[in-house]
Design an enzyme around this catalytic site. Structure first.
Site, PDB file in Angstrom:
ATOM      1  N   CYS A 122      63.031  58.697  91.560  1.00 35.09           N
ATOM      2  CA  CYS A 122      62.632  60.198  91.636  1.00 35.09           C
ATOM      3  C   CYS A 122      62.101  60.729  90.730  1.00 35.09           C
ATOM      4  O   CYS A 122      61.036  61.406  91.081  1.00 35.09           O
ATOM      5  CB  CYS A 122      64.294  60.758  91.924  1.00 35.09           C
ATOM      6  N   CYS A 123      62.355  60.506  89.282  1.00 35.58           N
ATOM      7  CA  CYS A 123      61.388  60.937  88.175  1.00 35.58           C
ATOM      8  C   CYS A 123      60.167  60.597  88.333  1.00 35.58           C
ATOM      9  O   CYS A 123      59.169  61.358  88.056  1.00 35.58           O
ATOM     10  CB  CYS A 123      62.180  60.517  87.276  1.00 35.58           C
ATOM     11  N   CYS A 205      65.660  69.325  86.154  1.00 32.77           N
ATOM     12  CA  CYS A 205      65.990  69.661  87.482  1.00 32.77           C
ATOM     13  C   CYS A 205      67.344  70.185  87.827  1.00 32.77           C
ATOM     14  O   CYS A 205      68.159  69.750  86.773  1.00 32.77           O
ATOM     15  CB  CYS A 205      65.564  68.425  88.435  1.00 32.77           C
ATOM     16  N   CYS A 208      70.315  67.731  87.993  1.00 30.27           N
ATOM     17  CA  CYS A 208      70.363  66.495  87.024  1.00 30.27           C
ATOM     18  C   CYS A 208      70.703  67.415  85.650  1.00 30.27           C
ATOM     19  O   CYS A 208      70.766  66.402  84.674  1.00 30.27           O
ATOM     20  CB  CYS A 208      69.073  65.851  86.956  1.00 30.27           C
ATOM     21  N   CYS A 233      63.160  59.965  81.296  1.00 29.54           N
ATOM     22  CA  CYS A 233      62.697  59.842  82.761  1.00 29.54           C
ATOM     23  C   CYS A 233      61.330  59.315  82.976  1.00 29.54           C
ATOM     24  O   CYS A 233      60.729  59.286  83.848  1.00 29.54           O
ATOM     25  CB  CYS A 233      62.533  61.336  82.818  1.00 29.54           C
TER      26      CYS A 233
END
Length: 244
Positions: A122-123, A205, A208, A233
């Site tokens: 996702c990162c 985010c 997170c 990340c």
């Protein structure tokens, strides 16, 4: 480490910056690499300090931010306040829509909670790929990294050669304490994210990031469900900077 593709080596550029104040160092880099110096801001405390140093002193350094699509509303608020305060326009980079659509369709909206691999995926989509586009064509990358933010960052130096992106990274606040950062914000009346007042020291985010408790590690609020040693990340890992 391969040779840096510029007239300056890491050593010679470090020597050129040695002894300069942060503002003078930023101005020097802008003069040495006109149009090729870029600053990545997440609009947190440290980055707001650097933004003020750049814009309040009319230093010609480009400023951009990554909008992952999952930011806090408070982050957008300080973003607008910053644009208004300095009469500027922070450039924005979004993740590629097709990659986000594929991820959300195949794994759902919270796949990052399931594994470190999913979180890094996702990162990678929301942050790393847009960052690569933003940095392309530049020779100096300015960041708000401080040494005491995590164990991984204590091994980093103020000026580094980033082999992956083929540019220099300069961290003006590398040796600053958190107290120095917040005092600068107060003294210079710099706009800041109100989440900081609620215990958020590192803001990314929304799904997170959480506030930390007194005495908790600085990075405890990021990816809190993971082991501390894995909390990067992919933007600023020590391994990424120095890999051959």
């Amino acid at each position: 480490m391969t040779a840096e593709p510029t007239s300056y080596t890491l050593d010679s550029l470090s020597e050129r910056l040695n002894g300069l104040s942060n503002i003078d160092a930023l101005r020097t880099l802008a003069e040495l690499f006109p149009g090729e110096v870029i600053f990545s801001t997440s609009l947190g405390y440290e980055d707001q300090v650097i933004t003020d140093m750049i814009l309040a002193n009319d230093i010609p350094i480009k400023i951009f931010t990554l909008d992952t699509g999952r930011m806090f509303s408070e982050t957008y608020s300080v973003w607008k306040k910053t644009n208004d305060r300095y009469a500027t326009t922070i450039e924005t980079y979004f993740p590629k829509a097709d990659a986000v659509e594929k991820l959300m369709t195949e794994k759902g909206p919270y796949s990052f909670y399931d594994s470190v691999e999913n979180r890094k995926e996702c990162c990678g989509i929301r942050k790393v790929e847009p960052l690569n586009r933003a940095l392309k064509g530049n020779k100096i990358w300015i960041t708000g990294i401080r040494a005491d933010q995590s164990a991984n960052r204590q091994a980093m130096t103020q000026l580094e050669w980033d082999e992956s992106h083929q540019l220099f990274k300069f961290h003006p606040l590398m040796d600053w304490t958190f107290e120095q950062v917040t005092q600068y914000v107060k003294d210079h009346h710099v706009p800041y994210n109100p989440l900081h007042d609620r215990g958020f020291v590192s803001i990314g985010c929304q799904p997170c990031t959480r506030a930390i408790q007194p005495g908790e590690d600085f990075r405890a609020g990021r990816w809190w469900w993971e082991d501390n040693s894995k909390k990067e990340c992919g933007l600023h890992t020590h391994e990424e900077v120095f890999k051959a």
